[in-house]
Design an enzyme around this catalytic site. Structure first.
Site, PDB file in Angstrom:
ATOM      1  N   GLU A  23      -3.500  16.919 -12.041  1.00 25.28           N
ATOM      2  CA  GLU A  23      -3.826  17.235 -13.432  1.00 25.28           C
ATOM      3  C   GLU A  23      -5.323  17.472 -13.667  1.00 25.28           C
ATOM      4  OE1 GLU A  23      -1.137  15.715 -16.691  1.00 25.28           O
ATOM      5  OE2 GLU A  23      -2.993  14.740 -17.266  1.00 25.28           O
ATOM      6  N   HIS A  48      10.211   8.907 -26.990  1.00 23.23           N
ATOM      7  CA  HIS A  48       9.137   9.781 -26.514  1.00 23.23           C
ATOM      8  C   HIS A  48       9.327  11.220 -27.004  1.00 23.23           C
ATOM      9  CE1 HIS A  48       6.076  11.496 -23.959  1.00 23.23           C
ATOM     10  NE2 HIS A  48       6.972  12.265 -23.346  1.00 23.23           N
ATOM     11  N   ARG A  90       0.814  -1.246   0.000  1.00 18.56           N
ATOM     12  CA  ARG A  90       0.000   0.000   0.000  1.00 18.56           C
ATOM     13  C   ARG A  90       0.832   1.273   0.000  1.00 18.56           C
ATOM     14  NH1 ARG A  90      -3.670  -3.192   3.095  1.00 18.56           N
ATOM     15  NH2 ARG A  90      -5.275  -3.854   1.657  1.00 18.56           N
ATOM     16  N   ARG A 118      -2.037  21.553 -14.908  1.00 26.50           N
ATOM     17  CA  ARG A 118      -1.053  20.515 -15.263  1.00 26.50           C
ATOM     18  C   ARG A 118      -1.316  19.925 -16.651  1.00 26.50           C
ATOM     19  NH1 ARG A 118       1.807  15.958 -11.373  1.00 26.50           N
ATOM     20  NH2 ARG A 118       3.287  15.276 -12.963  1.00 26.50           N
ATOM     21  N   LYS A 171       4.241  11.529 -11.368  1.00 25.78           N
ATOM     22  CA  LYS A 171       3.458  10.659 -12.259  1.00 25.78           C
ATOM     23  C   LYS A 171       4.201   9.333 -12.357  1.00 25.78           C
ATOM     24  CE  LYS A 171       0.863  13.593 -15.421  1.00 25.78           C
ATOM     25  NZ  LYS A 171       0.744  14.069 -16.819  1.00 25.78           N
ATOM     26  N   GLU A 194      11.412  18.041 -24.737  1.00 29.57           N
ATOM     27  CA  GLU A 194      10.632  18.478 -23.558  1.00 29.57           C
ATOM     28  C   GLU A 194      11.069  19.880 -23.121  1.00 29.57           C
ATOM     29  OE1 GLU A 194       8.000  17.070 -22.197  1.00 29.57           O
ATOM     30  OE2 GLU A 194       8.096  14.950 -22.724  1.00 29.57           O
ATOM     31  N   HIS A 252       1.876  10.540 -28.191  1.00 28.85           N
ATOM     32  CA  HIS A 252       1.564   9.234 -27.595  1.00 28.85           C
ATOM     33  C   HIS A 252       0.946   8.297 -28.630  1.00 28.85           C
ATOM     34  CE1 HIS A 252       1.424  10.766 -23.134  1.00 28.85           C
ATOM     35  NE2 HIS A 252       2.644  10.686 -23.616  1.00 28.85           N
ATOM     36  N   ASN A 291       1.228  19.042 -21.370  1.00 29.88           N
ATOM     37  CA  ASN A 291       1.101  17.972 -22.365  1.00 29.88           C
ATOM     38  C   ASN A 291       1.108  18.445 -23.814  1.00 29.88           C
ATOM     39  OD1 ASN A 291       0.768  15.527 -20.668  1.00 29.88           O
ATOM     40  ND2 ASN A 291      -0.877  16.765 -19.809  1.00 29.88           N
ATOM     41  N   LYS A 345       8.003  23.506 -14.078  1.00 28.17           N
ATOM     42  CA  LYS A 345       7.153  22.348 -13.758  1.00 28.17           C
ATOM     43  C   LYS A 345       6.693  22.389 -12.300  1.00 28.17           C
ATOM     44  CE  LYS A 345       6.335  17.528 -14.300  1.00 28.17           C
ATOM     45  NZ  LYS A 345       6.659  16.291 -14.979  1.00 28.17           N
ATOM     46  N   HIS A 389       1.751  15.994 -26.704  1.00 33.47           N
ATOM     47  CA  HIS A 389       1.739  14.628 -26.182  1.00 33.47           C
ATOM     48  C   HIS A 389       0.580  13.781 -26.712  1.00 33.47           C
ATOM     49  CE1 HIS A 389       4.912  16.134 -23.699  1.00 33.47           C
ATOM     50  NE2 HIS A 389       5.030  15.004 -23.025  1.00 33.47           N
TER      51      HIS A 389
HETATM   52  N1  GLY Z   1       5.009  15.045 -18.143  1.00 31.02           N
HETATM   53  C1  GLY Z   1       3.930  15.873 -17.808  1.00 31.02           C
HETATM   54  C2  GLY Z   1       3.567  15.839 -16.364  1.00 31.02           C
HETATM   55  O1  GLY Z   1       4.317  15.340 -15.537  1.00 31.02           O
HETATM   56  O2  GLY Z   1       2.528  16.297 -16.016  1.00 31.02           O
END
Ligand code: GLY
Length: 361
Positions: free
Chosen positions: A236, A264, A120, A240, A142, A184, A251, A244, A226, A247
């Protein structure tokens, strides 16, 4: 060494940035004498850096088990997480054990995910070794793995105890991986910071040649941008989402090619060009700004054209499952000026297809 703190509702931790920082006492603050750690890395990093890092832990009288995965985005799977969890159980690791992710985004995401679900939830530390993970993936909590139907579709938000970013690691980073990280960096500049964008236009070659001060400046800048966002929107729900840019398209490319042929950052670079095209089609960006953005991506040696062997309609299958989509409606982040983005809701499929078509060579 620079130390920047990320404060979320539940947790505050430092991001340590510098060169040769393992010699500094205070980067080891999460670890206590007698702690048990598991160093999670891949075969490539293991050969290059593992001994050096393990030596620091042993000097601090911290015991280290080693778990080594194969290298590559296509190993970012539930199976890799399962193997790691089995290893932890076999070695009798308990809730006081700490995982240490030594590697790029794949290792960081797998390790963070395993840490978030093992018994947990246990603590973990990020030691990012690629530019991409130093400027983005290792910060903000993330975690997760890919699914064949979509990138990062399984995961959690789970913050590390600390991020230890040493730019020495970049000395062994292959060029393709370096430019993938620069993608990035460019994302941050286009999205949030006109002055940083202008600085990159002038200094991109210094980053490509790993000029120390310029690289440190870049990493610090991206981390600050960030951290500002994640500290107000960890999960997010709003701002947040803006991290992206490129992305949703990117993706789709990664998933279509089964996480094997496009890095990526390369996919995100083309994804950003596609997002710029959407903005152009809708008349939401001036042509000169769009041109400057695409030129910067190109000058960083990144791809700007869509993959030839992926038809425009194939993007939609992945884009409707994107985490920013809702009830199958595609939501896109697009630039409207240098340093300024907007969120487009319910983007029509024909707009997406024509943006992809505009990116064919
Ligand atoms: N890579 C985007 C984020 O961490 O929100």
């Amino acid at each position: 060494m620079k130390k920047i703190f990320l404060q979320t509702a539940s947790h505050t931790y430092p991001v340590n940035i510098g060169c040769n920082i393992f010699n500094a006492q205070n980067v080891f603050h999460p670890f206590q004498v007698g702690d048990r750690c598991v160093l999670v890395t891949n075969h490539t990093i293991s050969i290059l850096w593992k001994q050096k890092i393990v030596k620091y832990f042993l000097k601090k009288k911290i015991s280290v088990d080693e778990f080594i995965l194969s290298d590559g985005e296509n190993y970012k799977t539930l199976n890799s997480v399962h193997l790691l969890l089995t290893f932890l159980l076999k070695k009798l690791h308990d809730r006081n054990s700490m995982l240490v992710a030594l590697g790029g985004g794949v290792i960081g995401d797998i390790t963070g995910f395993a840490a978030s679900i093992y018994q947990r939830g246990i603590r973990f530390v990020q030691i990012p070794t690629t530019l991409l993970s130093q400027v983005d993936a290792a910060i903000g909590g993330k975690t997760g793995v890919n699914h064949e139907l979509g990138k990062n579709m399984i995961g959690t938000f789970w913050q590390p105890e600390s991020v230890i970013t040493d730019i020495n690691f970049l000395s062994t980073l292959p060029y393709k991986q370096l430019i993938s990280g620069i993608s990035e960096v460019i994302k941050y500049a286009i999205s949030f910071d006109d002055a940083f964008f202008q600085w990159l236009e002038k200094n991109i070659k210094k980053i490509l040649s790993l000029e120390l001060d310029s690289v440190l400046y870049c990493i610090q800048k991206c981390c600050e941008l960030k951290i500002n966002i994640v500290s107000t929107d960890e999960r997010e729900k709003s701002s947040r989402l803006l991290l992206n840019l490129g992305h949703t398209f990117g993706h789709a490319i990664e998933a279509y090619f089964e996480y094997s042929s496009w890095l990526h950052g390369e996919a995100v670079a083309v994804g950003m060009v596609m997002a710029i095209q959407v903005s152009k089609t809708l008349g939401m960006i001036n042509t000169n700004n769009a041109k400057r953005m695409i030129n910067l991506i190109k000058n960083a040696d990144l791809p700007i054209y869509a993959p030839q062997d992926m038809c425009p309609e194939s993007y939609l299958k992945y884009m409707v499952r994107d985490k920013k989509s809702y009830s199958g409606n595609i939501q896109l982040i697009i630039p409207i000026a240098i340093g300024q983005l907007t969120i487009l809701k319910n983007v029509k499929k024909n707009i997406i297809i024509s943006a992809v078509k505009a990116c064919f060579k």
